[in-house]
Design a protein around this motif. Structure first.
Motif, PDB file in Angstrom:
ATOM      1  N   ASP A  94     -28.668 -26.238   2.941  1.00 31.14           N
ATOM      2  CA  ASP A  94     -27.637 -25.478   3.660  1.00 31.14           C
ATOM      3  C   ASP A  94     -27.225 -24.251   2.856  1.00 31.14           C
ATOM      4  OD1 ASP A  94     -27.632 -27.228   5.744  1.00 31.14           O
ATOM      5  OD2 ASP A  94     -25.745 -28.220   5.214  1.00 31.14           O
ATOM      6  N   CYS A  95     -26.911 -23.174   3.577  1.00 34.67           N
ATOM      7  CA  CYS A  95     -26.449 -21.941   2.952  1.00 34.67           C
ATOM      8  C   CYS A  95     -24.976 -21.734   3.277  1.00 34.67           C
ATOM      9  CB  CYS A  95     -27.257 -20.745   3.453  1.00 34.67           C
ATOM     10  SG  CYS A  95     -29.004 -20.802   2.974  1.00 34.67           S
ATOM     11  N   ILE A  96     -24.224 -21.200   2.319  1.00 28.59           N
ATOM     12  CA  ILE A  96     -22.790 -20.985   2.494  1.00 28.59           C
ATOM     13  C   ILE A  96     -22.472 -19.512   2.275  1.00 28.59           C
ATOM     14  CG2 ILE A  96     -22.278 -23.328   1.722  1.00 28.59           C
ATOM     15  CD1 ILE A  96     -21.385 -22.108  -0.957  1.00 28.59           C
ATOM     16  N   THR A  97     -21.285 -19.100   2.729  1.00 24.50           N
ATOM     17  CA  THR A  97     -20.879 -17.706   2.558  1.00 24.50           C
ATOM     18  C   THR A  97     -20.371 -17.437   1.149  1.00 24.50           C
ATOM     19  OG1 THR A  97     -18.638 -18.210   3.339  1.00 24.50           O
ATOM     20  CG2 THR A  97     -20.267 -17.531   4.986  1.00 24.50           C
ATOM     21  N   GLY A  98     -19.974 -18.470   0.439  1.00 24.34           N
ATOM     22  CA  GLY A  98     -19.436 -18.314  -0.902  1.00 24.34           C
ATOM     23  C   GLY A  98     -18.524 -19.473  -1.232  1.00 24.34           C
ATOM     24  N   VAL A  99     -18.107 -19.556  -2.479  1.00 23.05           N
ATOM     25  CA  VAL A  99     -17.237 -20.637  -2.905  1.00 23.05           C
ATOM     26  C   VAL A  99     -16.384 -20.130  -4.069  1.00 23.05           C
ATOM     27  CG1 VAL A  99     -18.895 -21.598  -4.549  1.00 23.05           C
ATOM     28  CG2 VAL A  99     -17.141 -23.075  -3.537  1.00 23.05           C
ATOM     29  N   GLU A 100     -15.168 -20.612  -4.144  1.00 22.89           N
ATOM     30  CA  GLU A 100     -14.262 -20.236  -5.216  1.00 22.89           C
ATOM     31  C   GLU A 100     -13.946 -21.449  -6.067  1.00 22.89           C
ATOM     32  OE1 GLU A 100     -10.825 -18.456  -3.538  1.00 22.89           O
ATOM     33  OE2 GLU A 100     -11.910 -16.749  -2.670  1.00 22.89           O
ATOM     34  N   GLU A 101     -13.602 -21.197  -7.318  1.00 24.20           N
ATOM     35  CA  GLU A 101     -13.228 -22.291  -8.199  1.00 24.20           C
ATOM     36  C   GLU A 101     -11.876 -22.857  -7.793  1.00 24.20           C
ATOM     37  OE1 GLU A 101     -13.418 -21.344 -12.293  1.00 24.20           O
ATOM     38  OE2 GLU A 101     -15.481 -20.585 -12.222  1.00 24.20           O
ATOM     39  N   GLY A 102     -11.671 -24.133  -8.082  1.00 23.75           N
ATOM     40  CA  GLY A 102     -10.433 -24.794  -7.703  1.00 23.75           C
ATOM     41  C   GLY A 102     -10.712 -25.897  -6.698  1.00 23.75           C
ATOM     42  N   VAL A 103      -9.647 -26.381  -6.077  1.00 19.84           N
ATOM     43  CA  VAL A 103      -9.782 -27.444  -5.086  1.00 19.84           C
ATOM     44  C   VAL A 103     -10.378 -26.856  -3.812  1.00 19.84           C
ATOM     45  CG1 VAL A 103      -8.578 -29.173  -3.712  1.00 19.84           C
ATOM     46  CG2 VAL A 103      -7.818 -28.687  -6.059  1.00 19.84           C
ATOM     47  N   VAL A 104     -11.512 -27.385  -3.392  1.00 23.98           N
ATOM     48  CA  VAL A 104     -12.203 -26.905  -2.188  1.00 23.98           C
ATOM     49  C   VAL A 104     -12.032 -27.945  -1.094  1.00 23.98           C
ATOM     50  CG1 VAL A 104     -14.405 -26.193  -1.210  1.00 23.98           C
ATOM     51  CG2 VAL A 104     -13.871 -25.648  -3.595  1.00 23.98           C
ATOM     52  N   LYS A 105     -11.252 -27.602  -0.073  1.00 26.00           N
ATOM     53  CA  LYS A 105     -11.024 -28.536   1.034  1.00 26.00           C
ATOM     54  C   LYS A 105     -12.020 -28.324   2.159  1.00 26.00           C
ATOM     55  CE  LYS A 105      -6.085 -29.153   0.141  1.00 26.00           C
ATOM     56  NZ  LYS A 105      -4.719 -29.061   0.701  1.00 26.00           N
ATOM     57  N   ASP A 106     -12.428 -27.107   2.365  1.00 30.63           N
ATOM     58  CA  ASP A 106     -13.472 -26.835   3.354  1.00 30.63           C
ATOM     59  C   ASP A 106     -14.317 -25.671   2.848  1.00 30.63           C
ATOM     60  OD1 ASP A 106     -12.195 -24.327   4.160  1.00 30.63           O
ATOM     61  OD2 ASP A 106     -10.764 -25.570   5.219  1.00 30.63           O
ATOM     62  N   ILE A 107     -15.461 -25.525   3.435  1.00 31.96           N
ATOM     63  CA  ILE A 107     -16.410 -24.512   2.997  1.00 31.96           C
ATOM     64  C   ILE A 107     -17.128 -23.969   4.225  1.00 31.96           C
ATOM     65  CG2 ILE A 107     -18.356 -26.090   2.630  1.00 31.96           C
ATOM     66  CD1 ILE A 107     -18.852 -24.536  -0.029  1.00 31.96           C
ATOM     67  N   LYS A 108     -17.445 -22.685   4.221  1.00 30.99           N
ATOM     68  CA  LYS A 108     -18.076 -22.061   5.389  1.00 30.99           C
ATOM     69  C   LYS A 108     -19.593 -22.088   5.219  1.00 30.99           C
ATOM     70  CE  LYS A 108     -15.998 -18.799   7.469  1.00 30.99           C
ATOM     71  NZ  LYS A 108     -15.363 -17.502   7.850  1.00 30.99           N
ATOM     72  N   VAL A 109     -20.232 -22.784   6.152  1.00 39.30           N
ATOM     73  CA  VAL A 109     -21.686 -22.888   6.134  1.00 39.30           C
ATOM     74  C   VAL A 109     -22.243 -21.968   7.220  1.00 39.30           C
ATOM     75  CG1 VAL A 109     -21.703 -24.862   7.722  1.00 39.30           C
ATOM     76  CG2 VAL A 109     -23.624 -24.518   6.181  1.00 39.30           C
ATOM     77  N   GLN A 110     -23.436 -21.414   6.983  1.00 34.96           N
ATOM     78  CA  GLN A 110     -24.004 -20.446   7.920  1.00 34.96           C
ATOM     79  C   GLN A 110     -25.521 -20.552   7.924  1.00 34.96           C
ATOM     80  OE1 GLN A 110     -22.894 -16.567   6.414  1.00 34.96           O
ATOM     81  NE2 GLN A 110     -24.629 -16.536   4.997  1.00 34.96           N
ATOM     82  N   PRO A 111     -26.186 -19.949   8.921  1.00 32.95           N
ATOM     83  CA  PRO A 111     -27.657 -19.946   8.922  1.00 32.95           C
ATOM     84  C   PRO A 111     -28.194 -19.226   7.684  1.00 32.95           C
ATOM     85  CG  PRO A 111     -26.803 -19.358  11.087  1.00 32.95           C
ATOM     86  CD  PRO A 111     -25.631 -19.381  10.169  1.00 32.95           C
ATOM     87  N   CYS A 112     -29.285 -19.716   7.147  1.00 30.39           N
ATOM     88  CA  CYS A 112     -29.824 -19.152   5.909  1.00 30.39           C
ATOM     89  C   CYS A 112     -30.538 -17.824   6.117  1.00 30.39           C
ATOM     90  CB  CYS A 112     -30.791 -20.154   5.269  1.00 30.39           C
ATOM     91  SG  CYS A 112     -29.952 -21.597   4.561  1.00 30.39           S
ATOM     92  N   ASP A 113     -30.777 -17.402   7.383  1.00 30.79           N
ATOM     93  CA  ASP A 113     -31.407 -16.108   7.609  1.00 30.79           C
ATOM     94  C   ASP A 113     -30.392 -14.968   7.534  1.00 30.79           C
ATOM     95  OD1 ASP A 113     -29.986 -16.587   9.902  1.00 30.79           O
ATOM     96  OD2 ASP A 113     -31.682 -16.403  11.281  1.00 30.79           O
ATOM     97  N   GLN A 114     -29.128 -15.290   7.262  1.00 33.75           N
ATOM     98  CA  GLN A 114     -28.094 -14.283   7.071  1.00 33.75           C
ATOM     99  C   GLN A 114     -27.812 -14.128   5.589  1.00 33.75           C
ATOM    100  OE1 GLN A 114     -24.644 -15.354   9.356  1.00 33.75           O
ATOM    101  NE2 GLN A 114     -25.795 -15.653  11.253  1.00 33.75           N
TER     102      GLN A 114
END
Length: 247
Positions: A155-175
């Protein structure tokens, strides 16, 4: 000797004014005396206060208790009871000549804001807990917020930040993306070993797995890992997600 004057017609006032002597009253009755007739005691019968009014001076009944309680409950988010009390107050206030209309209206407004806020929270929870849409091969087809435990390898994501991660944005890998999941594993079961121990185990596990892949990234990248915190650990969550994040 003068002739006797003819008798006047009944009901006609004598010449020169005054009331007729005998006979019937003139058509329409006698004229009212100077200044008109005095009103009967207690006013004219049949007259009522204007519709919707109590006849009491505004505020003479004190402040509406339902308005006060409804306003206070609205502040603490007890919405259902607050709305009922404020509506009751708005109904009673004009009938009882009470104060508190502003409190009742404010209570309804605050309760409405709580309802809107609650709706937004529910929508956010539904969105964050939703399973990403995937094609037959398991690849994500739409960009959506999801929980970290919904991620899969590849899976590909738009990005991630340090700290407590409650949700994360996933996207198609061709983007254009901000990272990709390359491994997922479970930490050993047992009592909570402490945050430092969990972080060390997650970092080592992800680093070892990346080395085992023997892959060279297309661009300079860092290994990033998502691990359970103490709250998640107490619920039995031991999952660790490894991502390769471009610098």
């Amino acid at each position: 000797m003068d002739p006797t004057p003819p008798p006047q017609n009944p009901g006609q006032p004598p010449a020169g004014g005054g009331q007729p002597q005998g006979g019937y009253p003139p058509p329409g009755g006698y004229p009212p005396p100077q200044g008109g007739y005095p009103p009967p005691p207690g006013g004219y019968p049949g007259y009522q206060p204007y519709p919707g009014q109590s006849g009491l001076p505004p505020g003479s009944g004190g402040t509406s208790t339902p308005a006060i309680i409804g306003f206070i409950l609205s502040i603490f988010g007890i919405v259902l009871i607050s709305i009922i009390l404020c509506i009751v107050a708005l109904t009673q206030i004009p009938k009882r000549g009470q104060r508190g209309k502003g409190l009742a209206i404010a209570g309804l407004v605050i309760s409405g804001l709580w309802v809107v806020l609650g709706g937004l929270i529910v929508i956010g929870l539904i969105a964050s807990n939703s399973e990403p849409d995937r094609d037959a091969s398991g690849q994500v087809t739409t960009t959506v917020n999801t929980r970290p435990d919904k991620l899969r390898v590849g899976d590909c994501i738009t990005g991630v930040e340090e700290g407590v991660v409650k949700d994360i944005k996933v996207q198609p890998c061709d983007q254009p993306n901000g990272g990709k999941v390359f491994a997922i594993f479970e930490l050993p079961a047992g009592e909570w070993p402490g945050l430092a121990a969990v972080q060390a185990a997650a970092e080592k596990g992800c680093t070892d797995r990346f080395k085992a892949l023997k892959q060279i990234p297309d661009k300079p990248s860092n290994v990033f890992f998502l691990h359970p915190n103490e709250t998640a650990w107490s619920r039995g969550d031991r999952g660790t997600t490894c991502l390769l994040i471009p610098k």
